[in-house]
Design a protein around this motif. Sequence first.
Motif, PDB file in Angstrom:
ATOM      1  N   LEU A   4       0.850  -1.189   0.000  1.00  0.00           N
ATOM      2  CA  LEU A   4       0.000   0.000   0.000  1.00  0.00           C
ATOM      3  C   LEU A   4       0.889   1.244   0.000  1.00  0.00           C
ATOM      4  O   LEU A   4       1.323   1.722   1.045  1.00  0.00           O
ATOM      5  CB  LEU A   4      -0.927  -0.020   1.215  1.00  0.00           C
ATOM      6  CG  LEU A   4      -2.075   0.964   1.213  1.00  0.00           C
ATOM      7  CD1 LEU A   4      -2.931   0.799  -0.040  1.00  0.00           C
ATOM      8  CD2 LEU A   4      -2.940   0.771   2.434  1.00  0.00           C
ATOM      9  N   VAL A   5       1.192   1.737  -1.203  1.00  0.00           N
ATOM     10  CA  VAL A   5       1.962   2.966  -1.387  1.00  0.00           C
ATOM     11  C   VAL A   5       1.260   3.827  -2.423  1.00  0.00           C
ATOM     12  O   VAL A   5       0.587   3.311  -3.311  1.00  0.00           O
ATOM     13  CB  VAL A   5       3.417   2.690  -1.838  1.00  0.00           C
ATOM     14  CG1 VAL A   5       4.205   1.982  -0.765  1.00  0.00           C
ATOM     15  CG2 VAL A   5       3.460   1.923  -3.128  1.00  0.00           C
ATOM     16  N   ARG A   6       1.400   5.141  -2.292  1.00  0.00           N
ATOM     17  CA  ARG A   6       0.792   6.050  -3.255  1.00  0.00           C
ATOM     18  C   ARG A   6       1.629   6.053  -4.530  1.00  0.00           C
ATOM     19  O   ARG A   6       2.801   6.422  -4.497  1.00  0.00           O
ATOM     20  CB  ARG A   6       0.703   7.460  -2.671  1.00  0.00           C
ATOM     21  CG  ARG A   6      -0.261   7.544  -1.509  1.00  0.00           C
ATOM     22  CD  ARG A   6      -0.412   8.935  -0.952  1.00  0.00           C
ATOM     23  NE  ARG A   6       0.844   9.406  -0.382  1.00  0.00           N
ATOM     24  CZ  ARG A   6       1.474  10.513  -0.790  1.00  0.00           C
ATOM     25  NH1 ARG A   6       0.974  11.272  -1.721  1.00  0.00           N
ATOM     26  NH2 ARG A   6       2.605  10.857  -0.226  1.00  0.00           N
ATOM     27  N   PRO A   7       1.055   5.632  -5.664  1.00  0.00           N
ATOM     28  CA  PRO A   7       1.829   5.545  -6.910  1.00  0.00           C
ATOM     29  C   PRO A   7       2.124   6.926  -7.490  1.00  0.00           C
ATOM     30  O   PRO A   7       1.424   7.896  -7.223  1.00  0.00           O
ATOM     31  CB  PRO A   7       0.907   4.758  -7.838  1.00  0.00           C
ATOM     32  CG  PRO A   7      -0.452   5.024  -7.335  1.00  0.00           C
ATOM     33  CD  PRO A   7      -0.318   5.190  -5.849  1.00  0.00           C
ATOM     34  N   ARG A   8       3.186   7.001  -8.272  1.00  0.00           N
ATOM     35  CA  ARG A   8       3.533   8.254  -8.936  1.00  0.00           C
ATOM     36  C   ARG A   8       2.637   8.503 -10.146  1.00  0.00           C
ATOM     37  O   ARG A   8       2.370   9.638 -10.477  1.00  0.00           O
ATOM     38  CB  ARG A   8       4.984   8.231  -9.381  1.00  0.00           C
ATOM     39  CG  ARG A   8       5.950   8.287  -8.233  1.00  0.00           C
ATOM     40  CD  ARG A   8       7.324   8.676  -8.745  1.00  0.00           C
ATOM     41  NE  ARG A   8       8.215   8.996  -7.660  1.00  0.00           N
ATOM     42  CZ  ARG A   8       8.255  10.171  -7.054  1.00  0.00           C
ATOM     43  NH1 ARG A   8       7.441  11.114  -7.395  1.00  0.00           N
ATOM     44  NH2 ARG A   8       9.106  10.390  -6.073  1.00  0.00           N
ATOM     45  N   ASP A   9       2.187   7.446 -10.805  1.00  0.00           N
ATOM     46  CA  ASP A   9       1.320   7.609 -11.972  1.00  0.00           C
ATOM     47  C   ASP A   9      -0.111   7.256 -11.603  1.00  0.00           C
ATOM     48  O   ASP A   9      -0.354   6.450 -10.730  1.00  0.00           O
ATOM     49  CB  ASP A   9       1.796   6.713 -13.114  1.00  0.00           C
ATOM     50  CG  ASP A   9       1.854   5.248 -12.715  1.00  0.00           C
ATOM     51  OD1 ASP A   9       1.983   4.952 -11.517  1.00  0.00           O
ATOM     52  OD2 ASP A   9       1.760   4.402 -13.611  1.00  0.00           O
ATOM     53  N   PHE A  55      -0.041   9.558   5.850  1.00  0.00           N
ATOM     54  CA  PHE A  55       0.710   8.427   6.392  1.00  0.00           C
ATOM     55  C   PHE A  55       1.147   7.378   5.373  1.00  0.00           C
ATOM     56  O   PHE A  55       2.071   6.614   5.653  1.00  0.00           O
ATOM     57  CB  PHE A  55      -0.083   7.750   7.509  1.00  0.00           C
ATOM     58  CG  PHE A  55      -0.220   8.622   8.724  1.00  0.00           C
ATOM     59  CD1 PHE A  55       0.886   9.013   9.454  1.00  0.00           C
ATOM     60  CD2 PHE A  55      -1.461   9.073   9.122  1.00  0.00           C
ATOM     61  CE1 PHE A  55       0.765   9.827  10.559  1.00  0.00           C
ATOM     62  CE2 PHE A  55      -1.607   9.892  10.223  1.00  0.00           C
ATOM     63  CZ  PHE A  55      -0.484  10.282  10.952  1.00  0.00           C
ATOM     64  N   LEU A  56       0.511   7.322   4.206  1.00  0.00           N
ATOM     65  CA  LEU A  56       0.954   6.360   3.197  1.00  0.00           C
ATOM     66  C   LEU A  56       2.224   6.871   2.524  1.00  0.00           C
ATOM     67  O   LEU A  56       2.266   8.020   2.082  1.00  0.00           O
ATOM     68  CB  LEU A  56      -0.118   6.139   2.125  1.00  0.00           C
ATOM     69  CG  LEU A  56      -1.285   5.253   2.466  1.00  0.00           C
ATOM     70  CD1 LEU A  56      -2.229   5.145   1.278  1.00  0.00           C
ATOM     71  CD2 LEU A  56      -0.835   3.896   2.889  1.00  0.00           C
ATOM     72  N   PRO A  57       3.223   6.045   2.418  1.00  0.00           N
ATOM     73  CA  PRO A  57       4.447   6.492   1.748  1.00  0.00           C
ATOM     74  C   PRO A  57       4.225   6.615   0.245  1.00  0.00           C
ATOM     75  O   PRO A  57       3.431   5.895  -0.350  1.00  0.00           O
ATOM     76  CB  PRO A  57       5.455   5.381   2.062  1.00  0.00           C
ATOM     77  CG  PRO A  57       4.620   4.177   2.312  1.00  0.00           C
ATOM     78  CD  PRO A  57       3.327   4.666   2.899  1.00  0.00           C
ATOM     79  N   SER A  58       4.940   7.549  -0.344  1.00  0.00           N
ATOM     80  CA  SER A  58       4.887   7.713  -1.792  1.00  0.00           C
ATOM     81  C   SER A  58       5.801   6.683  -2.436  1.00  0.00           C
ATOM     82  O   SER A  58       6.825   6.303  -1.870  1.00  0.00           O
ATOM     83  CB  SER A  58       5.334   9.123  -2.171  1.00  0.00           C
ATOM     84  OG  SER A  58       5.125   9.359  -3.527  1.00  0.00           O
TER      85      SER A  58
END
Length: 66
Positions: A4-9, A55-58
């Motif tokens: 669970l990470v924030r995607p760049r795209d 709180f979610l890492p990029s």
Amino acid sequence: MSALVRPRDGRMIGGVCAALARRFGTSATTMRVIFVLSCLLPGPQFLVYLALWVFLPSEKNASTAW
């Protein structure tokens, strides 16, 4: 399921819906519609979104890895 990470795209604002969609194997548009519809119900949905944004890492960029 992926991490669970924030995607760049694929992100529109914070990438939270895109991250949840990737995690659960659905489209980001579906997750955004679910979020907007859930905001019509009483509850802390917007605060949960903000907390996940913080709180979610990029996602790490592969070209910057050493």
